[in-house]
Design a protein around this motif. Structure first.
Motif, PDB file in Angstrom:
ATOM      1  N   TYR A 194      81.530  32.056  60.646  1.00 16.00           N
ATOM      2  CA  TYR A 194      80.900  30.833  60.157  1.00 16.00           C
ATOM      3  C   TYR A 194      81.036  30.682  58.644  1.00 16.00           C
ATOM      4  CZ  TYR A 194      76.953  27.608  59.195  1.00 16.00           C
ATOM      5  OH  TYR A 194      76.160  26.588  58.755  1.00 16.00           O
ATOM      6  N   ARG A 234      70.206  39.265  63.054  1.00 18.96           N
ATOM      7  CA  ARG A 234      71.263  38.816  63.952  1.00 18.96           C
ATOM      8  C   ARG A 234      70.708  38.464  65.329  1.00 18.96           C
ATOM      9  NH1 ARG A 234      76.391  42.579  65.890  1.00 18.96           N
ATOM     10  NH2 ARG A 234      76.964  41.340  67.716  1.00 18.96           N
ATOM     11  N   LEU A 246      72.497  34.511  56.747  1.00 16.23           N
ATOM     12  CA  LEU A 246      72.780  35.881  56.301  1.00 16.23           C
ATOM     13  C   LEU A 246      71.505  36.682  56.065  1.00 16.23           C
ATOM     14  CD1 LEU A 246      75.809  35.509  53.847  1.00 16.23           C
ATOM     15  CD2 LEU A 246      75.796  36.354  56.198  1.00 16.23           C
ATOM     16  N   ARG A 268      78.246  34.827  62.524  1.00 16.49           N
ATOM     17  CA  ARG A 268      78.136  34.631  61.075  1.00 16.49           C
ATOM     18  C   ARG A 268      79.392  35.105  60.349  1.00 16.49           C
ATOM     19  NH1 ARG A 268      72.532  37.648  59.989  1.00 16.49           N
ATOM     20  NH2 ARG A 268      73.693  39.191  61.220  1.00 16.49           N
TER      21      ARG A 268
END
Length: 508
Positions: free
Chosen positions: A418, A286, A282, A415
Motif C-alpha cells: 500500500y 497488523r 503503519l 501495508r
C-alpha cells in the motif's frame, strides 16, 4: 484469525457458497451482531452517530468537492438554476440507490467491489484489470489535486494565481498529496483516520457555508435554488450534454464509479466485513486481511441480523450521504447565483476554484476573501484525500486478492504494498496535473465516471442476485440500476462524440 475489531473470530461454519466464476468460493459463517462489532451494549441513536456512521462521510468528503464546488457553481453561474437543478437531484438520488447496491455486496460478503467484480463471467482476468483501468483513467489526471493547489495558492498569496504562476499551483497540489500520504502513514486504522478528518472538514464546510449564505443571500435566491432542484425543465439554451454530463457525473460522487469508495464498509466492520479484516496504518497493529470473502447461511438468526445491518447501511447512505450531498450542492450554487447577479461577473474554467472568494472579498473585505478560500481549500482537499487514498486502496485490494505471489512477497501484510504504491501514484498524478487546467481535468474525470454506469450496474445485478436469499435485492432495485445505466450512459455517449468530433451530439 483476527477480525476487523481486533477480536478473535470463531471458526467458519461448515460449508461454502460459490458466487460467479474464477474466484474461490466464499467461506460461510454467522453474521456478527452490530453491538459486537462496535463494542457497545446497546446501539441507540447516539451510538449510531458515534460508532456506525463513517463510510458515507468519506464518500461525502469526496462528494462535496469537484462537483459541488467547481462544476455545479460553474453551471449555475453560467446558465442559472432552471433546467440544471433537476439534473443534480436525479443524479444524487440515482447515485445513492447505486451506493446501497454496491455496499449490499460488501456487507453480505466482506469482499470489496474491485474483488467481487472478478467473479463476473468471464472472470477476474478481465474484470479486475478493466475495472482498475476505468477507475484510474477517470481520476489519475489530478484535476481535484490541481484545484486544491489553486485555492491554497490564493490563500498563501492573498490573490488568485496569474497565468505565469500555474506551476506553483501544481506544486502546492503535489504538496497536499504528500499531506494525504502522511495522514495514512500516521494512522492506526486508515479508514478511521479518514472518517475523523472528514467529520472535521465536512462539518466546518457546511457550517461556514450555511452561515455565510444565510447572511448574504436573499430568500428569493434560496427559493429559486430549491425550486430548481425539484422542477423538471428543459436544459438552458447553449449548454451541451457534455457540460450537463460533467455535472451529473460529479454530483454526489462519481456516478457509475462510486464503487471505488465503498471498500470502507469492509474496513469499518459492517456485516461480513468484520470477518474479513482491514488495512491498518503503519502505527496500527497488523490486521489479518482475508483474500477471499465470507458470507452467511440462510437461517432465521442470520436473516434477522442482516436486516439490522441493512437498516444501518440505509441510515449511513440516505441520512448522511444523500442529505449531505444535496446540502453541499445547494449552498455553493445558491451562493454562486447571488454573486453572479450582484457582481455582473461569471465564473470560467480558469477561475472557478477561487471565484467565490474573489468576488465576496471585493464586496465584504479581506476577511471574507480568506474565509472563503479556507472553505474552498477544505472542500477540494477532502476530495483529494478520498480520491488519492481510494486509488491506492483499490489497487492494493485487487492485487492482494488476486496474486498469491504478491501475498507471499508482502508476507500477508497489505501495508507493505500500500505505502510504496501510494508514492508511485503520487508521482504519476504529479505529472498528469500538467495536462490541462484544473476544471477541465475535473470535467473529463466526471464524464469518464459516467462510463462506469454503462457497465457496473449489470455486474452488480449478477453478483447481488447470487447472495444469500436474505441479502438479495428486490425487483425494483434492478429497475433503479437500469435507470443509472440510461441516465449516466446518455451523458457518456455525448461526451465521447464531442471528444472525437469536436462538436456536441446534443446541444440545447
Amino acid at each position: 484469525m483476527v477480525g476487523a475489531s481486533g477480536r478473535p473470530v470463531p471458526p467458519a461454519a461448515v460449508g461454502e457458497h460459490q458466487i460467479g466464476v474464477s474466484r474461490p468460493p466464499l467461506a460461510v459463517d454467522d453474521l456478527p451482531e452490530p453491538e459486537e462489532v462496535f463494542r457497545v451494549r446497546r446501539l441507540g441513536p447516539a451510538q449510531v452517530v458515534q460508532f456506525v456512521i463513517g463510510p458515507s462521510l468519506i464518500a461525502l468528503g469526496i462528494s462535496v468537492g469537484s462537483g459541488e464546488w467547481l462544476l455545479g457553481p460553474q453551471a449555475v453561474g453560467t446558465f442559472g438554476f432552471v433546467g440544471v437543478g433537476w439534473v443534480i437531484t436525479v443524479s444524487a438520488l440515482l447515485q445513492t440507490f447505486y451506493n446501497v447496491e454496491v455496499s449490499r455486496y460488501v456487507v453480505a460478503t466482506g469482499e470489496v467491489p474491485i474483488v467481487g467484480f472478478g467473479r463476473v463471467p468471464p472472470g477476474a482476468k478481465l474484470w479486475i484489470p478493466f475495472s482498475l483501468l476505468v477507475l484510474y483513467f477517470a481520476f489519475i489526471f489530478g484535476g481535484w489535486a490541481a484545484g486544491a493547489g489553486q485555492g491554497l495558492f490564493a490563500l498563501i498569496a492573498g490573490r488568485p494565481h496569474r497565468s505565469g504562476e500555474l506551476e506553483y499551483v501544481r506544486l502546492l497540489g503535489i504538496g497536499l498529496l504528500l499531506v494525504v500520504f502522511l495522514i495514512t502513514v500516521l494512522a492506526r486504522k486508515i479508514s478511521r483516520s479518514l472518517e475523523l478528518a472528514n467529520w472535521l472538514m465536512v462539518g466546518a464546510i457546511i457550517v461556514i457555508l450555511l452561515v455565510v449564505t444565510l447572511a448574504i443571500v436573499p430568500g428569493s435566491v434560496w427559493w429559486d435554488g430549491i425550486r430548481g432542484l425539484v422542477t423538471p425543465a428543459a436544459p438552458p439554451e447553449g449548454i451541451t450534454a457534455t457540460q450537463l454530463g460533467g455535472l451529473a457525473g460529479f454530483t454526489a460522487l462519481a456516478s457509475g464509479l462510486n464503487w471505488y469508495v465503498m471498500n470502507h464498509y469492509r474496513d469499518k466492520g459492517y456485516g461480513m466485513g468484520y470477518r474479513v479484516g482491514f488495512i491498518a496504518g503503519l502505527r496500527g497493529e497488523r490486521s489479518q486481511l482475508r483474500h477471499v470473502g465470507v458470507t452467511f447461511p440462510d437461517d432465521a438468526a442470520n436473516t434477522s441480523r442482516w436486516r439490522r445491518w441493512y437498516r444501518l447501511l440505509l441510515v449511513d447512505q440516505w441520512a448522511v450521504f444523500f442529505v449531505g450531498a444535496m446540502i453541499g450542492m445547494l449552498l455553493p450554487t445558491v451562493l454562486m447565483s447571488h454573486i453572479v447577479a450582484t457582481s455582473g461577473q461569471r465564473p470560467t474554467t480558469a477561475n472557478v476554484p477561487t471565484f467565490t472568494a474573489t468576488q465576496l472579498g471585493a464586496e465584504y473585505g479581506t476577511w471574507m476573501f480568506y474565509l472563503m478560500l479556507v472553505v474552498g481549500v477544505l472542500i477540494l482537499f477532502s476530495t483529494q484525500l478520498g480520491i488519492f487514498e481510494a486509488l491506492v486502496r483499490n489497487f492494493t485490494d485487487a492485487t492482494h486478492a488476486s496474486s498469491p505471489r504478491i501475498r507471499r512477497l508482502i508476507e500477508g501484510d497489505p501495508r507493505r504494498f500500500y505505502f510504496p504504491f501510494m508514492l508511485l501514484v503520487l508521482a504519476v498524478i504529479a505529472g498528469a496535473m500538467h495536462l490541462a487546467l484544473p476544471t477541465d481535468l475535473v470535467q473529463t474525470s466526471a464524464n469518464m465516471s459516467n462510463l462506469g454506469a454503462l457497465i457496473f450496474p449489470f455486474a452488480l445485478m449478477y453478483l447481488n442476485s447470487r447472495l444469500p436469499k436474505a441479502a438479495r435485492p428486490r425487483p425494483w432495485h434492478y429497475v433503479i440500476l437500469v435507470l443509472n445505466f440510461l441516465f449516466f450512459g446518455f451523458f457518456f455517449v455525448n461526451f465521447v462524440y464531442e471528444l472525437f468530433t469536436g462538436g456536441a451530439l446534443v446541444k440545447f
